[in-house]
Motif scaffolding. Structure first.
Motif, short mmCIF file in Angstrom:
data_model
loop_
_atom_site.label_atom_id
_atom_site.label_comp_id
_atom_site.label_asym_id
_atom_site.label_seq_id
_atom_site.Cartn_x
_atom_site.Cartn_y
_atom_site.Cartn_z
N UNK A 45 59.97 37.91 39.00
CA UNK A 45 58.62 37.76 38.55
C UNK A 45 58.29 38.33 37.43
N UNK A 46 57.72 37.17 36.68
CA UNK A 46 56.91 37.32 35.51
C UNK A 46 55.52 37.16 35.49
N UNK A 47 54.71 38.01 36.48
CA UNK A 47 53.51 37.54 36.92
C UNK A 47 52.42 38.62 36.58
N UNK A 48 51.28 38.27 36.29
CA UNK A 48 50.20 39.28 35.91
C UNK A 48 49.90 40.04 37.16
N UNK A 49 49.92 39.64 38.44
CA UNK A 49 49.79 40.73 39.39
C UNK A 49 50.65 41.74 39.51
N UNK A 50 52.05 41.30 39.36
CA UNK A 50 53.23 42.25 39.30
C UNK A 50 53.30 43.36 38.24
N UNK A 67 45.52 35.83 33.71
CA UNK A 67 45.04 37.13 33.80
C UNK A 67 44.62 37.55 35.22
N UNK A 68 44.93 38.71 35.58
CA UNK A 68 44.70 39.08 36.96
C UNK A 68 43.47 40.02 36.88
N UNK A 69 42.52 39.46 37.57
CA UNK A 69 40.94 40.18 36.96
C UNK A 69 40.83 41.54 37.79
N UNK A 70 41.55 41.88 38.77
CA UNK A 70 41.38 43.02 39.51
C UNK A 70 41.58 44.15 38.60
N UNK A 117 44.32 51.00 42.49
CA UNK A 117 44.57 52.34 43.02
C UNK A 117 43.67 52.76 44.20
N UNK A 118 42.49 52.30 44.14
CA UNK A 118 41.62 52.68 45.21
C UNK A 118 42.25 51.85 46.66
N UNK A 119 42.64 50.56 46.51
CA UNK A 119 43.21 49.78 47.66
C UNK A 119 44.51 50.05 48.19
N UNK A 120 45.35 50.55 47.38
CA UNK A 120 46.64 50.81 47.75
C UNK A 120 46.52 52.37 48.39
N UNK A 121 45.83 53.11 47.63
CA UNK A 121 45.51 54.61 48.47
C UNK A 121 44.98 54.24 49.74
N UNK A 122 44.10 53.33 50.03
CA UNK A 122 43.70 53.28 51.35
C UNK A 122 44.80 52.70 52.41
N UNK A 123 45.32 51.47 51.87
CA UNK A 123 46.15 50.63 52.54
C UNK A 123 47.59 51.36 52.74
N UNK A 124 47.93 52.12 51.76
CA UNK A 124 49.44 52.49 51.63
C UNK A 124 49.41 54.09 51.88
#
Length: 575
Positions: free
Chosen positions: A407-412, A510-513, A519-526
């Motif tokens: 994967x060469x993708x902006x989100x990754x 571009x991945x606009x997030x 960091x906030x989302x992954x901290x909450x979900x993971x």
């Protein structure tokens, strides 16, 4: 009891299956013909390759094979007429294959998803779970009456057919809780005991429903087998708390469980090239064997030499005779595992016994270097060493290369930049590892092993190193141009007409997030530990599932197609 050393024997059934990307999770029954001259020719080749397979693996020391599957080899008056007729034809053909393995001194086990039905069965049972289990038990009973030579069933309760399966018989997840599983076992085990058969229950799950943490949650295992006293049950565990990846310690649930059990390995590593290049598991097998030494409840192991993954790699082990088989890397994994766990040898001794003392030094050096390359370049160590859980699933230590996709993708890029702290170090380490390939090719040449496989590995891993640069160095248009040019060169050098290759997934929009939001989302979900947090019980396991259902298919389209369409899809994880 006699220890079981199982190996899957489904390779011959994929002969001539030319789908571009293949579901390797079980035999492609729709590909099999049952009547006519073409069917006779197809099954003659299946039988011939099965003889090669049975002879080679029995000589290694394997004493049992697994074949698919109960649903397509059974009969029941409630099935549609066309299903009954086709199943009868498949059963007659498969009996000849089973005889080949039996004559080679192998026991035969057959797989089954819990539960497989057809449209007619669904209509008849009308969703009554108790009636469905009674029907399933009746199917098992009649199956063993027709196939008394089969030693037992291998039941999969935590995964079902992939989204790509188009068959009048389909499996779906039936067991939702440990209580459900305990009830089913209580219903089935007396039947297995009376018939003198073994029920091997796989603890593998994809995270669906409350039982989705069965593979790593020791309390869930205890709830499932509570009060069961039987010689008919064997539990089957993958060696880690996730799928067949590196960087996973031995599953501690396996070491704590007192019920008879087997450990699962994968010789055709679905996430590590599927046998296209060396991906040696001998050292891991040695380490796990030492940890399990003295465990009287370990009654063997299961080797998946063919089964697993959705990818285009096509090497099929042990089906033909040749001096240096193209599946040599899979073969070395299977030889090492049986040598270590059955014959009490070291990994080096297994290679020496198999390839000869004059080659062992160079072969072991090659395998050690390939292990370094895989651990340091295919995986990103900084990320792979981080333990994280989402809902009931242990997040894989490898996500940027998955099955046959790079994967060469902006989100990754944004995710990797968030999880990996030393960006420059990650790039520097990747570049350093690339220098090992010249020595690997030299060792392959001197060992009379396929040099082309090392060249393919080198070219593929150069792309993976380029992905590191894309992820971790400052964004430059020159890097994007380099990726596009490298992708073109790779496809030209390794055309699909000559061999299967990695698929290069590029998306540079571009991945606009923002990284802070990630960091906030992954901290909450993971979470970093396996145990559930309060927020997991209150939100992540329940409310999140509700929200996922609420947004429906329209909202789910925002997720990458790879996540929605691969295997069972993200939908299964969110149940």
């Amino acid at each position: 009891m006699t220890k079981l050393f199982l190996i899957d024997a489904i390779g011959p059934f994929f002969r001539g299956y030319e789908k571009r990307r293949i579901n390797w999770s079980k035999i492609p029954f729709g590909h099999l013909q049952t009547v006519g001259e073409q069917a006779d020719d197809q099954w003659q080749m299946i039988e011939e390759e099965s003889r090669h397979f049975a002879g080679r693996v029995s000589n290694m020391g394997y004493n049992a094979v697994t074949l698919d599957d109960l649903a397509h080899l059974s009969d029941h008056p409630w099935f549609e007429d066309e299903v009954r007729e086709r199943n009868s034809q498949l059963a007659a053909r498969m009996r000849r294959v089973m005889d080949i393995h039996l004559q080679a001194g192998m026991k035969v086990f057959v797989t089954s998803d819990v539960v497989c039905t057809s449209s007619a069965i669904d209509e008849r049972l009308a969703g009554d779970r108790g009636e469905m289990e009674e029907w399933y038990a009746d199917v098992i009973r009649t199956f063993f009456e027709s196939f008394p030579e089969v030693s037992g069933l291998i039941l999969r309760i935590g995964e079902s057919d992939g989204l790509d399966v188009d068959d009048p018989i389909r499996s779906r997840l039936h067991i939702r809780t440990a209580k459900d599983a305990r009830k089913l076992l209580g219903r089935l085990l007396p039947l297995f005991e009376s018939l003198g058969k073994k029920l091997i229950l796989r603890t593998w799950t994809v995270g669906a429903h409350p039982i989705g943490d069965l593979i790593w949650h020791r309390n869930r295992i205890g709830q499932m087998i509570q009060g069961l006293k039987t010689d008919a049950l064997i539990l089957s565990f993958k060696h880690g708390a996730s799928d067949f990846f590196r960087y996973l310690p031995l599953n501690d649930v396996l070491t704590r469980t007192k019920t008879p059990k087997i450990i699962e390995f994968q010789g055709r590593r679905e996430y590590e090239g599927a046998g296209e290049y060396p991906s040696f598991i001998g050292s891991e097998c040695e380490a796990f064997h030492k940890e399990l030494e003295g465990d009287e409840n370990l009654v063997g192991f299961s080797m998946w030499c063919m089964t697993g993954g959705w990818h285009g790699f096509r090497r099929r082990p042990f089906v033909e005779s040749s001096a240096v088989p193209e599946e040599i890397w899979i073969e070395l994994n299977c030889v090492s595992a049986i040598g270590i766990f059955r014959h009490k040898l070291t990994a080096r001794q297994t290679i020496e016994k198999h390839l000869g003392s004059e080659r062992v030094e160079s072969v072991m050096k090659l395998l050690q270097l390939s292990d370094i390359v895989i651990r340091e370049l295919l995986y990103i160590p900084d990320y792979a060493q981080q333990q994280r859980f989402f809902r009931r699933v242990r997040i894989p230590p490898l996500v940027h290369v998955y099955w046959d996709c790079i994967f060469f993708t902006a989100p990754m890029r944004k995710l990797m930049r968030h999880f990996v702290s030393d960006h420059e170090g990650a790039v520097r380490d990747a570049e350093a590892v690339l220098t090992l390939f010249e020595k690997m090719k030299e060792l392959a040449r001197s060992s009379d092993l396929p040099v082309e496989d090392i060249e393919f590995m080198q070219d593929s891993f150069q792309l993976i190193a380029l992905a590191r640069r894309y992820y971790f160095l400052p964004w430059k248009q020159e890097t994007i141009d380099e990726i596009i040019a490298a992708k073109k060169r790779y496809k030209q050098k390794w055309p699909r007409s000559q061999r299967q290759r990695y698929r290069i997934k590029t998306e540079f929009k571009p991945f606009k997030v923002k990284r802070r939001t990630i960091g906030w989302v992954t901290g909450l979900l993971l979470r970093k530990q396996s145990g559930y947090r309060v927020i997991d019980h209150l939100v992540i396991l329940s409310l999140l599932s509700f929200i996922y259902r609420l947004v429906g298919k329209k909202g789910q389209k925002a997720l990458p197609k790879f996540v929605r369409k691969s295997a069972m899809g993200i939908d299964s994880v969110m149940r």
